[in-house]
Enzyme design. Structure first.
Site, PDB file in Angstrom:
ATOM      1  N   TRP A 186       0.776  -1.239  -0.076  1.00  0.00           N
ATOM      2  CA  TRP A 186       0.092   0.133   0.071  1.00  0.00           C
ATOM      3  C   TRP A 186       0.928   1.400  -0.002  1.00  0.00           C
ATOM      4  O   TRP A 186       0.681   2.090  -0.698  1.00  0.00           O
ATOM      5  CB  TRP A 186      -0.889  -0.076   1.173  1.00  0.00           C
ATOM      6  CG  TRP A 186      -1.789   1.245   1.277  1.00  0.00           C
ATOM      7  CD1 TRP A 186      -1.477   2.507   2.181  1.00  0.00           C
ATOM      8  CD2 TRP A 186      -3.349   1.495   0.901  1.00  0.00           C
ATOM      9  NE1 TRP A 186      -2.464   3.200   2.058  1.00  0.00           N
ATOM     10  CE2 TRP A 186      -3.478   2.628   1.417  1.00  0.00           C
ATOM     11  CE3 TRP A 186      -3.862   0.630   0.294  1.00  0.00           C
ATOM     12  CZ2 TRP A 186      -4.858   3.261   0.975  1.00  0.00           C
ATOM     13  CZ3 TRP A 186      -5.224   1.083  -0.072  1.00  0.00           C
ATOM     14  CH2 TRP A 186      -5.679   2.361   0.340  1.00  0.00           C
ATOM     15  N   ARG A 202       4.305   1.640  -0.492  1.00  0.00           N
ATOM     16  CA  ARG A 202       5.554   1.858  -1.361  1.00  0.00           C
ATOM     17  C   ARG A 202       5.329   1.121  -2.740  1.00  0.00           C
ATOM     18  O   ARG A 202       5.698   1.769  -3.577  1.00  0.00           O
ATOM     19  CB  ARG A 202       6.882   1.330  -0.435  1.00  0.00           C
ATOM     20  CG  ARG A 202       6.975   1.962   1.062  1.00  0.00           C
ATOM     21  CD  ARG A 202       7.753   3.201   0.637  1.00  0.00           C
ATOM     22  NE  ARG A 202       8.148   3.971   1.772  1.00  0.00           N
ATOM     23  CZ  ARG A 202       7.541   4.653   2.497  1.00  0.00           C
ATOM     24  NH1 ARG A 202       6.323   5.225   1.871  1.00  0.00           N
ATOM     25  NH2 ARG A 202       7.844   5.273   3.740  1.00  0.00           N
ATOM     26  N   SER A 227      -6.586 -10.558  -1.982  1.00  0.00           N
ATOM     27  CA  SER A 227      -6.694 -10.583  -0.605  1.00  0.00           C
ATOM     28  C   SER A 227      -7.445 -11.461  -0.088  1.00  0.00           C
ATOM     29  O   SER A 227      -8.561 -11.835  -0.790  1.00  0.00           O
ATOM     30  CB  SER A 227      -6.709  -9.311   0.013  1.00  0.00           C
ATOM     31  OG  SER A 227      -6.735  -9.586   1.547  1.00  0.00           O
ATOM     32  N   TYR A 248      -6.474 -15.809  -2.796  1.00  0.00           N
ATOM     33  CA  TYR A 248      -5.211 -15.964  -3.742  1.00  0.00           C
ATOM     34  C   TYR A 248      -5.273 -16.800  -4.980  1.00  0.00           C
ATOM     35  O   TYR A 248      -4.896 -16.666  -5.844  1.00  0.00           O
ATOM     36  CB  TYR A 248      -4.164 -16.425  -2.839  1.00  0.00           C
ATOM     37  CG  TYR A 248      -3.670 -15.691  -1.656  1.00  0.00           C
ATOM     38  CD1 TYR A 248      -4.121 -14.471  -1.684  1.00  0.00           C
ATOM     39  CD2 TYR A 248      -3.088 -16.068  -0.370  1.00  0.00           C
ATOM     40  CE1 TYR A 248      -3.720 -13.518  -0.649  1.00  0.00           C
ATOM     41  CE2 TYR A 248      -2.399 -15.314   0.522  1.00  0.00           C
ATOM     42  CZ  TYR A 248      -3.099 -14.028   0.448  1.00  0.00           C
ATOM     43  OH  TYR A 248      -2.686 -13.116   1.606  1.00  0.00           O
ATOM     44  N   LYS A 294      11.005  -9.261   0.371  1.00  0.00           N
ATOM     45  CA  LYS A 294      12.060 -10.035   1.072  1.00  0.00           C
ATOM     46  C   LYS A 294      11.505 -10.417   2.497  1.00  0.00           C
ATOM     47  O   LYS A 294      10.619  -9.842   2.897  1.00  0.00           O
ATOM     48  CB  LYS A 294      13.215  -9.135   0.922  1.00  0.00           C
ATOM     49  CG  LYS A 294      12.894  -7.580   1.668  1.00  0.00           C
ATOM     50  CD  LYS A 294      12.864  -7.842   3.216  1.00  0.00           C
ATOM     51  CE  LYS A 294      12.428  -6.481   3.793  1.00  0.00           C
ATOM     52  NZ  LYS A 294      12.204  -6.551   5.226  1.00  0.00           N
ATOM     53  N   ARG A 298       5.322  -9.639  12.103  1.00  0.00           N
ATOM     54  CA  ARG A 298       6.793  -9.871  12.491  1.00  0.00           C
ATOM     55  C   ARG A 298       6.996 -10.300  13.780  1.00  0.00           C
ATOM     56  O   ARG A 298       8.288 -10.883  14.258  1.00  0.00           O
ATOM     57  CB  ARG A 298       7.699  -8.500  12.116  1.00  0.00           C
ATOM     58  CG  ARG A 298       7.833  -8.339  10.544  1.00  0.00           C
ATOM     59  CD  ARG A 298       8.371  -6.965  10.321  1.00  0.00           C
ATOM     60  NE  ARG A 298       7.085  -5.898  10.399  1.00  0.00           N
ATOM     61  CZ  ARG A 298       7.401  -4.783   9.995  1.00  0.00           C
ATOM     62  NH1 ARG A 298       8.465  -4.145   9.564  1.00  0.00           N
ATOM     63  NH2 ARG A 298       6.348  -4.004  10.288  1.00  0.00           N
ATOM     64  N   TYR A 333      15.193   4.696  15.830  1.00  0.00           N
ATOM     65  CA  TYR A 333      15.380   4.500  14.575  1.00  0.00           C
ATOM     66  C   TYR A 333      16.807   4.552  14.208  1.00  0.00           C
ATOM     67  O   TYR A 333      17.502   5.762  14.333  1.00  0.00           O
ATOM     68  CB  TYR A 333      14.573   5.342  13.558  1.00  0.00           C
ATOM     69  CG  TYR A 333      14.715   5.070  11.989  1.00  0.00           C
ATOM     70  CD1 TYR A 333      14.272   4.172  11.340  1.00  0.00           C
ATOM     71  CD2 TYR A 333      15.815   5.993  11.399  1.00  0.00           C
ATOM     72  CE1 TYR A 333      14.554   3.756  10.189  1.00  0.00           C
ATOM     73  CE2 TYR A 333      16.203   5.567  10.065  1.00  0.00           C
ATOM     74  CZ  TYR A 333      15.449   4.553   9.283  1.00  0.00           C
ATOM     75  OH  TYR A 333      15.536   4.561   7.825  1.00  0.00           O
ATOM     76  N   THR A 390      16.248   3.048   3.938  1.00  0.00           N
ATOM     77  CA  THR A 390      14.946   3.649   3.771  1.00  0.00           C
ATOM     78  C   THR A 390      14.767   4.959   3.546  1.00  0.00           C
ATOM     79  O   THR A 390      13.929   5.594   4.111  1.00  0.00           O
ATOM     80  CB  THR A 390      13.938   3.056   4.833  1.00  0.00           C
ATOM     81  OG1 THR A 390      14.451   3.411   6.096  1.00  0.00           O
ATOM     82  CG2 THR A 390      13.906   1.440   4.989  1.00  0.00           C
TER      83      THR A 390
END
Length: 341
Positions: free
Chosen positions: A22, A24, A42, A63, A102, A170, A240, A260
């Site tokens: 969304w 990038r 989705s 999918y 990735k 994550r 960061y 980034t």
């Protein structure tokens, strides 16, 4: 079903309505003149429709339904890490070129299998590691190659950012989460960028979150066959930081916001010598757009040549990245709440 479409824009489908897609990748794909986003799939119907409305394409619920479309040449895969191998394999078997987020897979053996399958099917397969397409790093390599800091001796690289929402994938071990595969990949690939693939892991530490069961931070030491060393740090329990320093025999070169940078940011290279400091400002670039453009160009070239001429070089690097990440994971000292386990 193999697509007979061999001319005109590369028609792209999207598998997975993720945040990175969304924010990038889909905006970047829309900047590539020779591509068009056809559909977004989705497992959540509302999410597919929200993406479709923003990016002016079809919404696909599930999918499987995307695989059945015959108006797609290539697919951008942005599903959780543990699902990459399954879906990339199925897409390649359907004759689709693939740009995958990735890491390409969570295991070197799976990466090797996909690389071999793409070559056998004469399809383009790429991993969406955007920073390697930014001109900043090419300029740094040129400066090092010209001897600007003398002989390169050591690289120090880090990519860290603050904790994520508790529901973020994550933090899910079953979905291939953890800081190593997410943030650690960047400094590892950076080391390969400057020192090549002949790197070994000399030591590593991973810090684990006992509740989530994933690593949330880590460090590693790599060594090159030619004698250079690398220290790298990564994680998502920090303020960061995304930077690297190349130490040479006569100078030191540093880059901030290395992995980034916003598309409007003009990157800065700083060179420090014994009695001299210099700063070089480069033009801003949209590295996600450059990554998307590179993939689309590879697909276009494969149409005329019948295969991907850059496959072998890309595959060797991708496979070595997977092997290095796996070696860090399997050899690391693991620390939980300050105690080694």
């Amino acid at each position: 079903m193999d697509s007979p479409h061999q001319s005109g824009p590369v028609r792209i489908g999207v598998l997975g309505a993720s945040s990175i897609a969304w924010r990038r990748t889909l905006p970047a794909l829309r900047e590539v003149p020779d591509s068009t986003v056809v559909a977004v799939a989705s497992r959540e119907k509302d999410k597919a429709e929200r993406f479709a409305a923003r990016f002016d394409c079809a919404a696909v619920h599930g999918y499987e339904a995307l695989l059945e479309r015959d108006d797609i040449d290539a697919v951008y895969v942005s599903v959780p890490n543990s699902l990459h191998h399954q879906w990339v394999h199925r897409l390649l078997m359907c004759g689709k070129h693939v740009l995958a987020e990735k890491p390409l897979t969570t295991r070197p053996a799976d990466t090797a299998a996909l690389v071999e399958l793409a070559a056998h099917r004469r399809l383009v397969l790429r991993e969406n590691i955007a920073f390697v397409h930014h001109g900043l790093h090419r300029r740094v390599a040129e400066l090092v190659g010209a001897g600007r800091i003398g002989r390169l001796r050591h690289i120090d690289a880090a990519f860290c950012f603050p904790p994520l929402p508790e529901t973020d994938v994550r933090y899910r071990a079953d979905l291939g989460g953890g800081a190593l595969l997410d943030a650690g990949l960047y400094p590892v690939r950076l080391a390969q960028y400057f020192l090549g693939n002949e790197l070994t892991v000399a030591g590593a530490v991973l810090r684990e979150d006992p509740a989530a069961g994933v690593d949330v931070a880590g460090s590693a030491v790599l060594a090159a066959a030619t004698g250079e060393t690398v220290t790298l740090s990564f994680g998502f329990e920090h303020s960061y930081g995304a930077s690297y320093t190349l130490w040479g025999s006569s100078g030191r070169l540093s880059v901030d916001r290395a992995f980034t940078p916003p598309p409007t940011m003009a990157p800065l290279i700083r060179i420090d010598e014994q009695d001299h400091a210099e700063e070089i400002t480069l033009p801003a670039e949209h590295q996600f757009a450059r990554s998307a453009e590179s993939f689309v160009k590879a697909v276009s070239r494969s149409r005329s040549s019948g295969s991907d001429p850059d496959h072998d070089a890309w595959a060797a690097t991708a496979l070595r990245t997977a092997e290095l990440l796996d070696r860090i994971a399997t050899t690391a000292h693991r620390v939980v709440a300050g105690k080694q386990v």
